[in-house]
Design a protein around this motif. Structure first.
Motif, PDB file in Angstrom:
ATOM      1  N   ASN A 163      22.939 -24.956   6.113  1.00 55.96           N
ATOM      2  CA  ASN A 163      22.682 -25.873   6.881  1.00 55.96           C
ATOM      3  C   ASN A 163      22.439 -27.535   6.504  1.00 55.96           C
ATOM      4  OD1 ASN A 163      21.616 -27.291   9.560  1.00 55.96           O
ATOM      5  ND2 ASN A 163      19.492 -25.763   9.214  1.00 55.96           N
ATOM      6  N   THR A 165      20.866 -30.523   6.421  1.00 57.76           N
ATOM      7  CA  THR A 165      19.720 -31.501   7.679  1.00 57.76           C
ATOM      8  C   THR A 165      19.784 -33.045   6.997  1.00 57.76           C
ATOM      9  OG1 THR A 165      17.934 -30.835   6.331  1.00 57.76           O
ATOM     10  CG2 THR A 165      18.952 -29.582   8.165  1.00 57.76           C
ATOM     11  N   PRO A 178      22.231 -21.041   7.108  1.00 57.26           N
ATOM     12  CA  PRO A 178      21.143 -21.045   8.917  1.00 57.26           C
ATOM     13  C   PRO A 178      20.549 -20.594   9.086  1.00 57.26           C
ATOM     14  CG  PRO A 178      24.079 -21.599   8.740  1.00 57.26           C
ATOM     15  CD  PRO A 178      23.536 -21.330   7.620  1.00 57.26           C
ATOM     16  N   HIS A 179      19.483 -20.680  10.035  1.00 56.75           N
ATOM     17  CA  HIS A 179      18.464 -19.569  10.245  1.00 56.75           C
ATOM     18  C   HIS A 179      19.221 -18.350  11.487  1.00 56.75           C
ATOM     19  CE1 HIS A 179      15.847 -21.319   7.896  1.00 56.75           C
ATOM     20  NE2 HIS A 179      15.758 -22.647   9.248  1.00 56.75           N
ATOM     21  N   ASP A 180      19.566 -19.453  12.479  1.00 54.82           N
ATOM     22  CA  ASP A 180      21.019 -18.668  13.443  1.00 54.82           C
ATOM     23  C   ASP A 180      21.797 -17.935  13.121  1.00 54.82           C
ATOM     24  OD1 ASP A 180      22.419 -18.154  15.345  1.00 54.82           O
ATOM     25  OD2 ASP A 180      21.659 -19.793  16.926  1.00 54.82           O
ATOM     26  N   VAL A 183      25.755 -18.656  14.013  1.00 58.13           N
ATOM     27  CA  VAL A 183      25.718 -19.546  13.373  1.00 58.13           C
ATOM     28  C   VAL A 183      26.590 -19.187  12.120  1.00 58.13           C
ATOM     29  CG1 VAL A 183      25.496 -21.934  12.268  1.00 58.13           C
ATOM     30  CG2 VAL A 183      24.909 -21.194  14.927  1.00 58.13           C
TER      31      VAL A 183
HETATM   32  C1  LIG Z   1      18.390 -26.060  10.020  1.00 54.91           C
HETATM   33  O1  LIG Z   1      18.351 -26.384   9.572  1.00 54.91           O
HETATM   34  C2  LIG Z   1      16.850 -27.609  10.894  1.00 54.91           C
HETATM   35  C3  LIG Z   1      15.634 -27.670   9.397  1.00 54.91           C
HETATM   36  O2  LIG Z   1      14.768 -27.415   8.974  1.00 54.91           O
HETATM   37  C4  LIG Z   1      16.782 -26.384  11.326  1.00 54.91           C
HETATM   38  O3  LIG Z   1      15.498 -27.038  13.160  1.00 54.91           O
HETATM   39  C5  LIG Z   1      17.061 -25.982  12.203  1.00 54.91           C
HETATM   40  O4  LIG Z   1      17.295 -24.690  13.040  1.00 54.91           O
HETATM   41  C6  LIG Z   1      18.575 -24.826  11.307  1.00 54.91           C
HETATM   42  N1  LIG Z   1      19.692 -25.002  12.098  1.00 54.91           N
HETATM   43  C7  LIG Z   1      20.028 -23.296  11.885  1.00 54.91           C
HETATM   44  C8  LIG Z   1      21.812 -23.570  12.830  1.00 54.91           C
HETATM   45  O5  LIG Z   1      19.542 -22.259  11.493  1.00 54.91           O
END
Ligand SMILES: *[C@@H]1O[C@H](CO)[C@@H](O)[C@H](O)[C@H]1NC(C)=O
Length: 414
Positions: A163, A165, A178-180, A183
């Motif tokens: 991810n 940014t 990515p955290h998600d 994704v």
């Molecule tokens: C990607 O990183 C940004 C900034 O840290 C964060 O706000 C966003 O949720 C992240 N996206 C995912 C899909 O994890």
């Protein structure tokens, strides 16, 4: 070795996987390897390095550099010898044959070696051939107690599953998934090569945290130089040199026209690996991007080849079709920032200009003054041209004969 069906972006990705897998197991660069007598005298004091791969493109360049610097080298791979590595590498190293797609626990060569050499320790492992996490786990299971340092050759394709940014050059700290989770999964299935390389990096960190082994991860963009087993540079060169004999017009996909690309020189990879081995511990437990300072676009690269060959009468076609042919880059995310490794290792990469001249000359000579060791490589590249650049395969042979005076022997007929 490399068979290309229809070339398009998606397909080429999977071809690249094959190429990269092949090329990791391959390698070399000509130079004066120390003679065996001289080496044996030093045996006692020499430091041991174990290399996964070491017969491929960057791997053999690295092995040769280590040999010149008096290291004792053990290489672990599937046993193929590419280009002239059977003469430049093979006689000077101990080779263990293992297929890393199988568990190393089942590799009898490595099992026996570990058993017989019960006291051998390695200053470093250099890993050119891990593509998934389990291969790192395996290496630690077999060798973890015998190593101090682990240098993993990774790829800028790890960033494809991350991810990022910002819109600047990609930096080492951008390798964050990515955290998600949805994704993540989507990216991983689209970019399985990048996912596997990142998984191997993650496993390496885990193993090192557990065992106290020090690691370095080197993230490489597309590697260029002599003896590339993906044949990509060579194909561009031949596309231009044999243009009168091929039907496919010289072109660059529209979306790549102005895009700067990161490349790294195979010899520079070897340089950096040696520098890492000889550096102190404080540069460890980190990742480094490696690349030329220069970032040519694909059209600049082709222009440069045209100039080199004195061709002024053709224009590069801008190809707007969705499946336009291109062999670089193998990533979509854009170029990388390699300033950290230059700063930390006080290292100067070879200039693009110098690497360009050496590489062009090498591939010109493969057909101009062919060596028997190169006949497999010749056949591969001829085959790719015949299948993908013309509908009259015979014209490729005519072109090679007219341009380079090269003739396939009858028994070699494709
Ligand atoms: C990607 O990183 C940004 C900034 O840290 C964060 O706000 C966003 O949720 C992240 N996206 C995912 C899909 O994890």
């Amino acid at each position: 070795m490399i068979t290309m069906p229809e070339i398009n972006w998606g397909m080429f990705n999977s071809i690249l996987l094959v190429c990269m897998y092949m090329s990791s197991e391959i390698d070399k660069v000509c130079s004066n390897v120390p003679d065996r007598g001289a080496r044996e005298n030093l045996q006692e004091t020499k430091r041991n390095i174990l290399i996964f791969g070491g017969n491929g493109f960057m791997g053999s360049a690295t092995v040769e550099k280590l040999l010149r610097n008096n290291y004792n080298v053990v290489i672990v791979n599937r046993g193929n010898w590419y280009w002239d590595s059977a003469t430049t590498v093979k006689p000077f190293v101990k080779q263990l044959k293992c297929d890393r797609m199988q568990s190393l626990q089942r590799c009898s060569d490595l099992q026996n070696f570990v058993w017989e050499e019960e006291s051998i320790k390695f200053d470093a492992i250099i890993d050119f051939s891990a593509y998934q996490g389990f291969q790192i786990t395996d290496a630690f299971d077999m060798l973890g107690s015998r190593i101090k340092r682990y240098i993993y050759i990774s790829s800028d394709s790890v960033y494809e599953v991350c991810n990022k940014t910002h819109s600047e050059l990609t930096r080492e700290e951008d390798a964050v998934r990515p955290h998600d989770l949805d994704v993540q999964q989507k990216l991983n299935s689209q970019e399985s090569y990048g996912h596997g390389k990142l998984e191997a990096e993650e496993e390496l960190q885990r193993q090192c945290a557990k065992t106290g082994v020090l690691y370095i991860t080197l993230r490489l963009p597309d590697v260029v130089g002599p003896r590339d087993n993906t044949r990509r540079w060579w194909l561009y060169q031949l596309w231009i040199q044999l243009r009168g004999y091929l039907e496919r017009p010289i072109s660059v996909p529209d979306n790549l026209w102005d895009r700067p690309l990161s490349f790294v020189y195979a010899d520079d990879v070897a340089d950096v690996v040696l520098k890492c081995i000889e550096s102190d511990d404080k540069i460890y437990n980190q990742a480094y991007n490696l690349a030329f300072v220069e970032k040519p676009t694909l059209s600049e690269f082709i222009h440069q080849l045209l100039q080199e060959f004195g061709v002024h009468d053709i224009e590069i076609k801008r190809d707007f079709s969705p499946d336009a042919l291109h062999l670089y880059p193998s990533v979509k995310l854009g170029p990388i920032d390699a300033s950290k490794v230059r700063r930390v290792l006080d290292w100067q990469p070879t200039s693009w200009k110098q690497a360009f001249s050496k590489t062009v000359k090498f591939y010109e000579d493969v057909f101009k003054t062919p060596l028997p060791e190169f006949s497999q490589a010749q056949k591969d590249v001829i085959r790719i041209l015949q299948v993908h650049f013309t509908s009259s395969p015979f014209r490729v042979l005519e072109g090679l004969k007219d341009k380079y005076g090269f003739q396939l022997e009858i028994r070699d007929e494709l």
